[in-house]
Enzyme design. Structure first.
Site, PDB file in Angstrom:
ATOM      1  N   ASP A 197       0.803  -1.287  -0.068  1.00  0.00           N
ATOM      2  CA  ASP A 197      -0.128  -0.065  -0.031  1.00  0.00           C
ATOM      3  C   ASP A 197       0.890   1.224  -0.105  1.00  0.00           C
ATOM      4  O   ASP A 197       2.094   1.156   0.417  1.00  0.00           O
ATOM      5  CB  ASP A 197      -0.774  -0.146   1.323  1.00  0.00           C
ATOM      6  CG  ASP A 197      -2.132  -0.916   1.198  1.00  0.00           C
ATOM      7  OD1 ASP A 197      -2.182  -1.582   0.230  1.00  0.00           O
ATOM      8  OD2 ASP A 197      -2.942  -0.811   2.083  1.00  0.00           O
ATOM      9  N   HIS A 228       3.728  -2.301   3.050  1.00  0.00           N
ATOM     10  CA  HIS A 228       3.704  -0.966   2.444  1.00  0.00           C
ATOM     11  C   HIS A 228       5.125  -0.494   2.081  1.00  0.00           C
ATOM     12  O   HIS A 228       5.901  -0.890   2.464  1.00  0.00           O
ATOM     13  CB  HIS A 228       3.556   0.219   3.761  1.00  0.00           C
ATOM     14  CG  HIS A 228       2.058  -0.033   4.419  1.00  0.00           C
ATOM     15  ND1 HIS A 228       1.903  -0.959   5.339  1.00  0.00           N
ATOM     16  CD2 HIS A 228       0.882   0.690   4.307  1.00  0.00           C
ATOM     17  CE1 HIS A 228       0.834  -0.636   5.928  1.00  0.00           C
ATOM     18  NE2 HIS A 228       0.109   0.134   5.136  1.00  0.00           N
TER      19      HIS A 228
END
Length: 281
Positions: A98, A243
């Protein structure tokens, strides 16, 4: 003697200058006839950006590249998905990443994924995509799946018009930048009740959550903790949260090779989220 010496030096100098100009004017793979019709920056980008096929001569003869569309099976349209039960309980797992594309970190993670022949699913933030379009193009060119992660990455409650703008604006830029259309949406922070998920579902997108987190946003944890979190919690059909953007993710980069190797040793095969959804029982 002196006049002849000077003439020889002049000739040598002229030849050297001409050679230098020719060498500087022709980038590798660019024909001499093309000269410097493109700015140096564009030539450099063409050589470095895999999404552009490195140089025009290496593109398919038609010059057309089919743009990927990441759709979801009917049963998942407008639904919230945390995990999938794969047929035959096959040991497959999906890495989701992400908040990018992000300078340096995304590049390093792409290198690691490529070295290990692993495809992941990246959820892009519109602002990050706008700032780093070449990284996005490389992700698509290397076969990774793409999802929408809103424009601003806001957590707050939104009216329908704001939620629509956050998602549609990002979708438009994803298409404009890479030609990708996606039905995968992930709400920032995993918040399902602030208006974003409701709008995404109204568009028949699948709201993709996660079943296992690396916890790589913990500011105090060491990379080995991320590795342990994933390797100890992995199960067939799980979606792993990681992430590449939103801050300094060097610890995630450090953990990623160990996560991949550890999961492979456990017998897992890596799939993208669209592939995982199609494997559901």
């Amino acid at each position: 003697m002196t006049d002849n010496y000077l003439k020889r030096q002049q000739i040598i100098s002229i030849v050297a200058i001409a050679s230098s100009i020719t060498a500087c004017s022709i980038a590798p793979g660019i024909s001499p006839q093309s000269g410097l019709k493109q700015p140096i920056s564009k030539i450099h980008t063409a050589l470095q950006d895999p999404a552009k096929g490195q140089i025009n001569a290496q593109l398919p003869p038609s010059g057309k590249v089919e743009n990927p569309t990441f759709t979801v099976p009917d049963r998942f349209q407008g639904k919230t998905v945390y995990k999938v039960q794969p047929s035959n309980n096959e040991k497959v797992i999906a890495l989701s990443i992400d908040d990018g594309p992000w300078p340096k970190t995304t590049l390093e993670m792409l290198d690691i994924l490529k070295q290990n022949d692993v495809k992941a699913t990246f959820f892009w933030v519109g602002q990050a995509l706008q700032a780093n379009p070449d990284l996005a193009k490389r992700e698509v060119a290397e076969g990774h799946a793409i999802g929408n992660h809103t424009w601003h990455h806001w957590y707050r409650r939104m009216d329908e018009a704001t939620a629509k703008s956050e998602i549609d604006r990002t979708a438009d830029l994803i298409y404009k930048t890479t030609g990708v259309k996606t039905s995968l949406f992930r709400p920032p922070g995993g918040f399902l009740n602030n208006g974003l998920a409701a709008y995404a579902k109204s568009q028949k997108d699948a709201v993709i959550m996660w079943s296992l987190t690396s916890a790589d946003t913990d500011p105090h944890a060491k990379p080995q903790a991320f590795v342990n979190n994933v390797l100890k919690g992995a199960k067939p059909g799980f979606i792993v949260l990681m992430h590449d953007g939103g801050g300094d993710r060097h610890r995630t980069v450090e953990a990623l090779p160990q996560i991949i190797n550890g999961l492979k040793q456990q017998g897992y095969r890596f799939v993208t989220i669209p592939e995982l959804l199609k494997m559901a029982q």
